[in-house]
Each structure stands twice: as C-alpha cells, then as structure tokens.
Write a protein that holds these residues in place. Sequence first.
Motif, PDB file in Angstrom:
ATOM      1  N   GLN A 148      27.264  -3.188   4.009  1.00  0.00           N
ATOM      2  CA  GLN A 148      26.369  -2.044   4.051  1.00  0.00           C
ATOM      3  C   GLN A 148      25.148  -2.314   3.177  1.00  0.00           C
ATOM      4  O   GLN A 148      25.269  -2.844   2.081  1.00  0.00           O
ATOM      5  N   VAL A 149      23.998  -1.975   3.680  1.00  0.00           N
ATOM      6  CA  VAL A 149      22.751  -2.154   2.942  1.00  0.00           C
ATOM      7  C   VAL A 149      22.052  -0.810   2.862  1.00  0.00           C
ATOM      8  O   VAL A 149      21.921  -0.113   3.857  1.00  0.00           O
ATOM      9  N   GLN A 150      21.635  -0.452   1.679  1.00  0.00           N
ATOM     10  CA  GLN A 150      20.850   0.764   1.498  1.00  0.00           C
ATOM     11  C   GLN A 150      19.438   0.382   1.067  1.00  0.00           C
ATOM     12  O   GLN A 150      19.263  -0.500   0.229  1.00  0.00           O
ATOM     13  N   LEU A 151      18.477   1.055   1.650  1.00  0.00           N
ATOM     14  CA  LEU A 151      17.068   0.738   1.410  1.00  0.00           C
ATOM     15  C   LEU A 151      16.343   1.971   0.894  1.00  0.00           C
ATOM     16  O   LEU A 151      16.493   3.060   1.450  1.00  0.00           O
ATOM     17  N   VAL A 152      15.558   1.788  -0.138  1.00  0.00           N
ATOM     18  CA  VAL A 152      14.808   2.895  -0.712  1.00  0.00           C
ATOM     19  C   VAL A 152      13.346   2.470  -0.873  1.00  0.00           C
ATOM     20  O   VAL A 152      13.041   1.543  -1.631  1.00  0.00           O
ATOM     21  N   GLU A 153      12.475   3.168  -0.142  1.00  0.00           N
ATOM     22  CA  GLU A 153      11.043   2.870  -0.213  1.00  0.00           C
ATOM     23  C   GLU A 153      10.371   3.720  -1.303  1.00  0.00           C
ATOM     24  O   GLU A 153      10.821   4.821  -1.621  1.00  0.00           O
ATOM     25  N   SER A 154       9.280   3.202  -1.813  1.00  0.00           N
ATOM     26  CA  SER A 154       8.458   3.949  -2.766  1.00  0.00           C
ATOM     27  C   SER A 154       7.035   3.418  -2.704  1.00  0.00           C
ATOM     28  O   SER A 154       6.780   2.371  -2.097  1.00  0.00           O
ATOM     29  N   GLY A 155       6.127   4.148  -3.342  1.00  0.00           N
ATOM     30  CA  GLY A 155       4.748   3.684  -3.436  1.00  0.00           C
ATOM     31  C   GLY A 155       3.774   4.382  -2.526  1.00  0.00           C
ATOM     32  O   GLY A 155       2.573   4.115  -2.582  1.00  0.00           O
ATOM     33  N   GLY A 156       4.261   5.270  -1.677  1.00  0.00           N
ATOM     34  CA  GLY A 156       3.355   5.994  -0.805  1.00  0.00           C
ATOM     35  C   GLY A 156       2.551   7.031  -1.573  1.00  0.00           C
ATOM     36  O   GLY A 156       2.781   7.275  -2.757  1.00  0.00           O
ATOM     37  N   GLY A 157       1.600   7.630  -0.875  1.00  0.00           N
ATOM     38  CA  GLY A 157       0.783   8.660  -1.493  1.00  0.00           C
ATOM     39  C   GLY A 157      -0.497   8.885  -0.742  1.00  0.00           C
ATOM     40  O   GLY A 157      -0.659   8.426   0.397  1.00  0.00           O
ATOM     41  N   LEU A 158      -1.412   9.575  -1.396  1.00  0.00           N
ATOM     42  CA  LEU A 158      -2.717   9.877  -0.826  1.00  0.00           C
ATOM     43  C   LEU A 158      -3.741   8.883  -1.361  1.00  0.00           C
ATOM     44  O   LEU A 158      -3.836   8.670  -2.582  1.00  0.00           O
ATOM     45  N   VAL A 159      -4.496   8.293  -0.464  1.00  0.00           N
ATOM     46  CA  VAL A 159      -5.510   7.307  -0.868  1.00  0.00           C
ATOM     47  C   VAL A 159      -6.756   7.511  -0.014  1.00  0.00           C
ATOM     48  O   VAL A 159      -6.658   7.934   1.152  1.00  0.00           O
ATOM     49  N   GLN A 160      -7.904   7.215  -0.585  1.00  0.00           N
ATOM     50  CA  GLN A 160      -9.153   7.349   0.163  1.00  0.00           C
ATOM     51  C   GLN A 160      -9.358   6.172   1.099  1.00  0.00           C
ATOM     52  O   GLN A 160      -8.823   5.073   0.850  1.00  0.00           O
ATOM     53  N   PRO A 161     -10.100   6.376   2.171  1.00  0.00           N
ATOM     54  CA  PRO A 161     -10.417   5.242   3.067  1.00  0.00           C
ATOM     55  C   PRO A 161     -11.030   4.090   2.280  1.00  0.00           C
ATOM     56  O   PRO A 161     -11.871   4.300   1.401  1.00  0.00           O
ATOM     57  N   GLY A 162     -10.573   2.898   2.624  1.00  0.00           N
ATOM     58  CA  GLY A 162     -11.022   1.703   1.910  1.00  0.00           C
ATOM     59  C   GLY A 162     -10.165   1.353   0.717  1.00  0.00           C
ATOM     60  O   GLY A 162     -10.320   0.263   0.140  1.00  0.00           O
ATOM     61  N   GLY A 163      -9.265   2.231   0.346  1.00  0.00           N
ATOM     62  CA  GLY A 163      -8.401   2.000  -0.801  1.00  0.00           C
ATOM     63  C   GLY A 163      -7.206   1.130  -0.475  1.00  0.00           C
ATOM     64  O   GLY A 163      -7.052   0.643   0.651  1.00  0.00           O
ATOM     65  N   SER A 164      -6.358   0.951  -1.488  1.00  0.00           N
ATOM     66  CA  SER A 164      -5.180   0.094  -1.360  1.00  0.00           C
ATOM     67  C   SER A 164      -3.937   0.809  -1.869  1.00  0.00           C
ATOM     68  O   SER A 164      -4.019   1.690  -2.734  1.00  0.00           O
ATOM     69  N   LEU A 165      -2.824   0.403  -1.330  1.00  0.00           N
ATOM     70  CA  LEU A 165      -1.512   0.845  -1.808  1.00  0.00           C
ATOM     71  C   LEU A 165      -0.555  -0.323  -1.676  1.00  0.00           C
ATOM     72  O   LEU A 165      -0.710  -1.155  -0.780  1.00  0.00           O
ATOM     73  N   ARG A 166       0.439  -0.340  -2.535  1.00  0.00           N
ATOM     74  CA  ARG A 166       1.532  -1.303  -2.386  1.00  0.00           C
ATOM     75  C   ARG A 166       2.838  -0.531  -2.279  1.00  0.00           C
ATOM     76  O   ARG A 166       3.220   0.192  -3.201  1.00  0.00           O
ATOM     77  N   LEU A 167       3.493  -0.708  -1.158  1.00  0.00           N
ATOM     78  CA  LEU A 167       4.797  -0.105  -0.949  1.00  0.00           C
ATOM     79  C   LEU A 167       5.881  -1.083  -1.377  1.00  0.00           C
ATOM     80  O   LEU A 167       5.738  -2.293  -1.203  1.00  0.00           O
ATOM     81  N   SER A 168       6.947  -0.508  -1.894  1.00  0.00           N
ATOM     82  CA  SER A 168       8.106  -1.306  -2.287  1.00  0.00           C
ATOM     83  C   SER A 168       9.332  -0.786  -1.565  1.00  0.00           C
ATOM     84  O   SER A 168       9.432   0.399  -1.250  1.00  0.00           O
ATOM     85  N   CYS A 169      10.253  -1.682  -1.332  1.00  0.00           N
ATOM     86  CA  CYS A 169      11.526  -1.314  -0.709  1.00  0.00           C
ATOM     87  C   CYS A 169      12.611  -2.083  -1.439  1.00  0.00           C
ATOM     88  O   CYS A 169      12.661  -3.316  -1.365  1.00  0.00           O
ATOM     89  N   VAL A 170      13.445  -1.338  -2.145  1.00  0.00           N
ATOM     90  CA  VAL A 170      14.539  -1.954  -2.893  1.00  0.00           C
ATOM     91  C   VAL A 170      15.814  -1.853  -2.080  1.00  0.00           C
ATOM     92  O   VAL A 170      16.155  -0.776  -1.571  1.00  0.00           O
TER      93      VAL A 170
END
Length: 124
Positions: A1-23
């Motif tokens: 069994q594998v459990q996955l948890v994402e994080s790092g989302g949110g609100l960002v302006q056009p042209g911006g950056s985000l890094r999502l993580s999945c543990v």
Amino acid sequence: QVQLVESGGGLVQPGGSLRLSCVASGRTFTTSTMGWFRQPPGKEREFVGTITSSGSITNNADSMKGRFTISRDNAENTVYLQMNSLKPEDTAVYFCAAALSRRLLVRSSDYTYWGQGTQVTVSS
C-alpha cells in the motif's frame, strides 16, 4: 500500500512559480513510476508529467514543456513538480500518482495510487 500526500499549492499571479511536493509512504517508492495529473474546473483529469523510478527519464505534456519540471528524491520518498511561468489556464487541482512500474506512464488508468490533490489557482 502506498499513501501519497501533496502540498505546495496555493494562489499565485500569472507568470509566477510554485513547487508542488508529494510525499509517499511505503517501501515501494523507489521502484515506482510517479506521475502528476491535474483537473481544471469543470474538465477531465489530464496528464502533466511522469518520472521513472530512478528519475533518469521524465516526460511532460506538450503544453507544459519548458515550464514544468518533474524531479524526485528517493531518499526522501518525495516527487516534485516545479511550475514556472504559470498561466491562468494552469488553474486546477493537481494530483500525484504512483505505479509499480519502471516505465514512463501517461495514462491515469496506469496508476494505482493517488493523492488527494492540491489546489493551484493562477489569478491576478
């Protein structure tokens, strides 16, 4: 069994950056192909990118090449999605997924395990 948890989302302006993580939990992470998918509002889930178990090969959907990068840290059981030059049309819930495979996989049906998703909103 594998459990996955994402994080790092949110609100960002056009042209911006985000890094999502999945543990990932479980001992099969290092032998799993990992994928990222997204589901825009009112639309079906779509492929974002995939990375092999060793991390040596990655593939991104054409509309995201040059903007999105997938990587993984097997020591930390984590896969990342670096998103740059974000556009309003990138707004979606982003999911990571795992498959007990060593191949690149682009279809959601190829993946066995899924996270709950993290919301990314690109808006000014």
